[in-house]
Design an enzyme around this catalytic site. Sequence first.
Site, PDB file in Angstrom:
ATOM      1  N   HIS A  94       0.816  -1.216   0.000  1.00 29.75           N
ATOM      2  CA  HIS A  94       0.000   0.000   0.000  1.00 29.75           C
ATOM      3  C   HIS A  94       0.852   1.270   0.000  1.00 29.75           C
ATOM      4  O   HIS A  94       0.357   2.336  -0.322  1.00 29.75           O
ATOM      5  CB  HIS A  94      -1.067  -0.023   1.107  1.00 29.75           C
ATOM      6  CG  HIS A  94      -0.590   0.283   2.496  1.00 29.75           C
ATOM      7  ND1 HIS A  94      -0.360  -0.685   3.440  1.00 29.75           N
ATOM      8  CD2 HIS A  94      -0.341   1.455   3.115  1.00 29.75           C
ATOM      9  CE1 HIS A  94       0.013  -0.121   4.580  1.00 29.75           C
ATOM     10  NE2 HIS A  94       0.032   1.183   4.406  1.00 29.75           N
TER      11      HIS A  94
ATOM     12  N   ASP B  87       1.140  -7.738   2.276  1.00 29.27           N
ATOM     13  CA  ASP B  87       1.257  -6.294   2.004  1.00 29.27           C
ATOM     14  C   ASP B  87       2.714  -5.842   1.877  1.00 29.27           C
ATOM     15  O   ASP B  87       3.229  -5.134   2.733  1.00 29.27           O
ATOM     16  CB  ASP B  87       0.543  -5.525   3.124  1.00 29.27           C
ATOM     17  CG  ASP B  87       0.246  -4.084   2.736  1.00 29.27           C
ATOM     18  OD1 ASP B  87       0.826  -3.606   1.742  1.00 29.27           O
ATOM     19  OD2 ASP B  87      -0.552  -3.436   3.437  1.00 29.27           O
TER      20      ASP B  87
ATOM     21  N   SER C 191       4.015   2.052   8.555  1.00 28.62           N
ATOM     22  CA  SER C 191       3.799   1.114   7.469  1.00 28.62           C
ATOM     23  C   SER C 191       5.109   0.882   6.745  1.00 28.62           C
ATOM     24  O   SER C 191       5.797   1.832   6.370  1.00 28.62           O
ATOM     25  CB  SER C 191       2.788   1.659   6.478  1.00 28.62           C
ATOM     26  OG  SER C 191       1.513   1.316   6.876  1.00 28.62           O
TER      27      SER C 191
HETATM   28  N1  ARG Z   1      -4.767   0.404   7.670  1.00 30.41           N
HETATM   29  C1  ARG Z   1      -3.488   0.470   7.032  1.00 30.41           C
HETATM   30  C2  ARG Z   1      -2.959   1.908   7.128  1.00 30.41           C
HETATM   31  O1  ARG Z   1      -3.494   2.691   7.848  1.00 30.41           O
HETATM   32  C3  ARG Z   1      -3.530  -0.014   5.632  1.00 30.41           C
HETATM   33  C4  ARG Z   1      -4.226   0.867   4.644  1.00 30.41           C
HETATM   34  C5  ARG Z   1      -4.217   0.384   3.236  1.00 30.41           C
HETATM   35  N2  ARG Z   1      -5.061  -0.778   3.010  1.00 30.41           N
HETATM   36  C6  ARG Z   1      -6.389  -0.726   2.700  1.00 30.41           C
HETATM   37  N3  ARG Z   1      -7.057  -1.837   2.580  1.00 30.41           N
HETATM   38  N4  ARG Z   1      -7.039   0.400   2.507  1.00 30.41           N
HETATM   39  O2  ARG Z   1      -2.343   2.493   6.300  1.00 30.41           O
HETATM   40  N1  GLU Z   2      -1.265   1.262   7.665  1.00 30.87           N
HETATM   41  C1  GLU Z   2      -0.646   2.265   8.475  1.00 30.87           C
HETATM   42  C2  GLU Z   2       0.363   3.105   7.700  1.00 30.87           C
HETATM   43  O1  GLU Z   2       0.192   3.343   6.545  1.00 30.87           O
HETATM   44  C3  GLU Z   2      -0.018   1.598   9.634  1.00 30.87           C
HETATM   45  C4  GLU Z   2      -1.079   1.193  10.533  1.00 30.87           C
HETATM   46  C5  GLU Z   2      -1.112   2.049  11.759  1.00 30.87           C
HETATM   47  O2  GLU Z   2      -1.694   3.146  11.733  1.00 30.87           O
HETATM   48  O3  GLU Z   2      -0.527   1.584  12.740  1.00 30.87           O
HETATM   49  O4  GLU Z   2       1.305   3.634   8.237  1.00 30.87           O
END
Ligand code: ARG
Ligand code: GLU
Length: 719
Positions: free
Chosen positions: A84, A220, A654
């Site tokens: 991502h 990921d 991330s």
């Molecule tokens: N929750 C993760 C973050 O905050 C992954 C986001 C990307 N993935 C998704 N399915 N939208 O960045």
């Molecule tokens: N998916 C999040 C990021 O893009 C990390 C998840 C979190 O917030 O801990 O950094």
Amino acid sequence: MKKSIITLLIVMAMLRSYAIEGMYLPLLLKQLNEKEMQSMGMKLTAEDIYSVNRSSLKDAIVIFGRGCTGEVISTEGLVLTNHHCGYGAIQRHSSLARDYLTDGFWAMNRNEELPNQGLTVTFLVSMDNVTSRVLQGVSDDMTERKRDSVVRLNTRKIEKLAADSSGLTAQIRPFYYGNEYYLFLSETFRDVRLVGAPPSNIGKFGGDTDNWMWPRHTGDFAVFRIYADRNNKPADYSTENVPYKPKYHFPISLRGVEKGDFSMVFGYPGTTRQYLPSIAVENITGLLNPVAVKLRDRRLNTFSAAMNADKEVRIKYSAKHANIANGWKKMIGESKGIDRIKAVNRKREFENRFQAWASEALAGREQFRGIVPEFSRFHAQLKPLSLARTYINEAALGVELLRFALQFEELVKASGGKKQTDEAVQKILNRLLTSSAEFFKNYHQPIDRQLMEELLEIYARESDKAFVPESMQRILARNKNSFKALTASVFDKTIFASQSKLETMLKSYKPTQVTILTKDPAYILATEFNVFLSEIITPETRQIESKLDSLQRVYVQGLMAMQPEKRFYPDANSTLRVSYGAVDDYLPMDAVHYRHYTTIEGIMEKENPDIYDYVVEPKLKQLYLTKDYGRYADKNGQLRTCFIASNHTTGGNSGSPVINANGHLVGINFDRNWEGTMSDLMYDSDMCRNISIDIRYCLFVIDKFAGATHLINEMTIVE
Ligand code: ARG
Ligand code: GLU
């Protein structure tokens, strides 16, 4: 005897969580954390993690792009991060004919690695405490504004000096609301190439449905390579560039992790707000989050209905949907989590104790007495402003047309200015032509019409009446208060609804024609909303926040004075940090126990060819059926996919390396569990877990699935 055994058992049960709250400065590990980390099993020294004199783990960590972390894993500049995080780069190289997002991409040799304009990675070279220099000339009786200007001047001077003498980028950042300042020297590389990415069915498996959730099975990750000039220095993209030779790269362990194992995350967490008072947390999780969530619900539902009905709309709206859904889900989890751990009450009780402590008749306490009441006063003032901002951003400017029209303010301003050259206007026109192409490429008007009607109706009903635009009131008055009519009237007359009209206009635009914009109903409406923000809400918010900042600064001093034994850590601010804890399971709700790892079995359990998020790649299924996991299997022959640990992380982490006791890479961080998303405001060791891809799954995909074994060969693998 029996009694003491029972006591021992109770103590052990209490100690069963190995979580350590906090994101620590690598520079201070020796002083604050080394002993504890070693007592938890870590075999490294603080100097192994961060050193300016010799190569250390920090030399293998990068800020990846805007807001992610990455780690170097070979002597040839190979970098790992999240899928991502590489998404934009992968998308830009994709077309219908070669759809790397859907199918994945693997460079089978260096020549096939794809350059990415604008993508950078940044290495930290060193950091230093420069508090006394930054605060030179600051006194306690100064106004906040005066203090700011002294600090700003000192900061610029120190940064310039440091940059000139080192040839590096120098940046000073405040910590603890300006109680401390650190100088960061860094080096940014501008030629970063895409090496490999799994298909979305792996890299985004589970999609938004599984996002922020455990148990998780997402692969990921993505692979990039840093290129440098012949002297190993940063350079713009050139075919002459060669793979960067890092000072350090992570060895990769195939031994995996088990419950209780020491684990460490080293990366760039973005923002946390641990030291907010109860009233601020209450406003965020009790008011602002729910409003934003409700408004996003509308958008997401409308998007989804259209996406499910039309494949083309799905493609157009998938990135937008993912973006909005990510924040939406985070806010839901955060509010729930704060409620569950009764954070507001706990904070309030603590503030009472603080107030009592500050009120004791002891020298030096006076300065802390007014803080808690002042917090209440200023946050009460801030509340309606924050709420109005939320309504404008999430409802009014949730209408894509309005947000797009706002981009043309720049052109309007330039058209009136006498000092603007034709050239400057032309530059803006070119930019707008590009934005226009981008906007319409992923735009589906029926969605936006429906949303304008719904969102503006909610806006008019619920938001502060002072912030209802005049043009909106006028059109509504003419149309029996019908939002359908309002929407039709805007869409029928605006130039922003037609790509061809808009682009024709831009191509022949003369500043004298500015009324095409200034009389446009969408432009008028959008700018009215924006004026509320820029002329009322933002300036008033800034004023209050500046007062709150100085209160927070003194509050943190008070917290430290009141709890001299307590170890503090500064809020995340996109600077390099170390979090550590252990691989650990958790109990999300009554009677449910979540194990600390997932396996490929779970991918097959979730498989559903009819649901986009749960389609399993045929090749992956084949490998599963033949159990062809090679050396990437665990000791039971099972292929593990993800694991959780109690490392305190946030957005920005991330792509961060997850490191074992020996300093070897065992995973890549990519998310948190839903029950733990409140950790940005308050960490809870029972509930907060970071989610990582097991590095063996990552290597399995590279090697067995993609056949990119040449990449494995350049890594340092520890069997
Ligand atoms: N929750 C993760 C973050 O905050 C992954 C986001 C990307 N993935 C998704 N399915 N939208 O960045
Ligand atoms: N998916 C999040 C990021 O893009 C990390 C998840 C979190 O917030 O801990 O950094």
